[in-house]
Design an enzyme around this catalytic site. Sequence first.
Site, mmCIF file in Angstrom:
data_model
loop_
_atom_site.group_PDB
_atom_site.id
_atom_site.type_symbol
_atom_site.label_atom_id
_atom_site.label_comp_id
_atom_site.label_asym_id
_atom_site.label_seq_id
_atom_site.Cartn_x
_atom_site.Cartn_y
_atom_site.Cartn_z
ATOM 1 N N ASP A 1 9.349 -3.048 -0.180
ATOM 2 C CA ASP A 1 8.004 -2.728 -0.665
ATOM 3 C C ASP A 1 8.080 -1.332 -1.266
ATOM 4 O OD1 ASP A 1 5.189 -2.810 -1.024
ATOM 5 O OD2 ASP A 1 4.891 -1.667 0.805
ATOM 6 N N SER A 2 7.027 -0.959 -1.970
ATOM 7 C CA SER A 2 6.966 0.391 -2.505
ATOM 8 C C SER A 2 6.914 1.417 -1.370
ATOM 9 C CB SER A 2 5.735 0.523 -3.390
ATOM 10 O OG SER A 2 4.593 0.131 -2.673
ATOM 11 N N TYR B 1 3.350 1.814 -6.619
ATOM 12 C CA TYR B 1 3.699 0.932 -7.739
ATOM 13 C C TYR B 1 2.415 0.451 -8.442
ATOM 14 C CZ TYR B 1 8.587 0.134 -6.146
ATOM 15 O OH TYR B 1 9.893 0.253 -5.796
ATOM 16 N N GLY B 2 1.361 0.315 -7.650
ATOM 17 C CA GLY B 2 0.145 -0.351 -8.125
ATOM 18 C C GLY B 2 -0.540 0.337 -9.285
ATOM 19 N N CYS C 1 5.767 -6.887 -1.699
ATOM 20 C CA CYS C 1 4.860 -6.029 -2.466
ATOM 21 C C CYS C 1 4.246 -6.907 -3.548
ATOM 22 C CB CYS C 1 5.664 -4.892 -3.089
ATOM 23 S SG CYS C 1 4.726 -3.880 -4.247
ATOM 24 N N ASN C 2 2.938 -6.966 -3.572
ATOM 25 C CA ASN C 2 2.272 -7.823 -4.564
ATOM 26 C C ASN C 2 2.449 -7.288 -5.977
ATOM 27 O OD1 ASN C 2 0.148 -9.885 -3.103
ATOM 28 N ND2 ASN C 2 0.689 -8.152 -1.848
ATOM 29 N N GLU D 1 -2.885 4.612 3.733
ATOM 30 C CA GLU D 1 -1.849 5.642 3.905
ATOM 31 C C GLU D 1 -2.372 6.794 4.767
ATOM 32 O OE1 GLU D 1 1.240 5.979 1.583
ATOM 33 O OE2 GLU D 1 1.041 3.817 1.374
ATOM 34 N N CYS E 1 -2.391 -7.428 -1.535
ATOM 35 C CA CYS E 1 -1.643 -6.162 -1.441
ATOM 36 C C CYS E 1 -1.219 -6.044 0.010
ATOM 37 C CB CYS E 1 -2.536 -4.988 -1.826
ATOM 38 S SG CYS E 1 -1.753 -3.386 -1.535
ATOM 39 N N THR E 2 0.036 -5.675 0.225
ATOM 40 C CA THR E 2 0.542 -5.692 1.602
ATOM 41 C C THR E 2 -0.069 -4.580 2.473
ATOM 42 O OG1 THR E 2 2.494 -4.562 0.721
ATOM 43 C CG2 THR E 2 2.688 -6.913 1.150
ATOM 44 N N HIS E 3 -0.778 -3.648 1.870
ATOM 45 C CA HIS E 3 -1.498 -2.650 2.670
ATOM 46 C C HIS E 3 -2.794 -3.226 3.272
ATOM 47 C CE1 HIS E 3 1.050 0.312 0.706
ATOM 48 N NE2 HIS E 3 0.461 1.301 1.350
HETATM 49 N N1 DGL Z 1 2.266 -2.567 -1.276
HETATM 50 C C1 DGL Z 1 1.860 -2.560 -2.656
HETATM 51 C C2 DGL Z 1 1.358 -3.957 -3.064
HETATM 52 O O1 DGL Z 1 1.438 -4.896 -2.301
HETATM 53 C C3 DGL Z 1 0.769 -1.565 -2.907
HETATM 54 C C4 DGL Z 1 1.188 -0.136 -2.802
HETATM 55 C C5 DGL Z 1 1.563 0.459 -4.110
HETATM 56 O O2 DGL Z 1 0.689 0.605 -4.984
HETATM 57 O O3 DGL Z 1 2.727 0.797 -4.257
HETATM 58 O O4 DGL Z 1 0.884 -4.150 -4.137
#
Ligand code: DGL
Length: 258
Positions: A9-10, A41-42, A72-73, A149, A181-183
Amino acid sequence: MSGAIGVFDSGLGGLTVLKSLMSALPNEDFVYLGDTARLPYGAKSPQTIQLYLKQNIEFLKNYNVKAIVVACNSASSVLKQESFTELPVWGVIEPGAMAALRATKNKKVAVIGTRATISQASYVEALQRLDKNIEVFQQACPLFVPIVEEGLYDDPLTNLIVYRYLNPLRTVDVDTLILGCTHYPLLKTPIKKVLPFVELIDSSKVIAEQLKAHFPQTEMEHTQKVEILCTDNTAQFQAMVNLVIGGDNFMAIQKVDI
Ligand code: DGL
């Protein structure tokens, strides 16, 4: 660690996926990569995310992994599976879309995610490919990642922001919401306050079920090994690993350069 499953993941959101994979696949070992130095990444362009995706997959191959999960989506939404022929690479979009289709009764599904995931419309494409009668409503929630975060899972400020993003979904009568989103699984409580009757689809659970079907687990003695790598070893990342994975389960976090 030869024969492990690579997960990346990011940053720390993918730890929720790793946790689900660890419990669903007790016979497997895992190598987790959190690309914390290049997070988020988003907010990045599809070209940049695609480059990171490719580099992370190449990097994990050095660990002789037998499969890779893109936890990571934002990265999954630019994944072209056919580009990685030598080992299976799973993204979270297709499993999430399939689970949403199983859950919805009125065929109205909402997707929330980062700007990158929503602008790729990859869930819309996956859902409508599987069922062309499905109605999909998308909402980017760029403030959710920093909230997670910061650990503000249940805070008046979080409730306000969640309401601001999700209240419009109440008027369109969706019965299912993909946490794209995995968060976001860490925000289930405030999300439920705004959408109490909507079923939440958590891709970490769904991807774990899919991998279990691919790697059937037998009852055998196995001490699961989990290696955690990151590109920037911050106190926040360490705290999150301890919170989500638990202190005893992993070897020391290692900083790596990609
Ligand atoms: N975990 C990322 C996702 O699932 C989001 C975090 C990011 O923006 O890097 O999209």
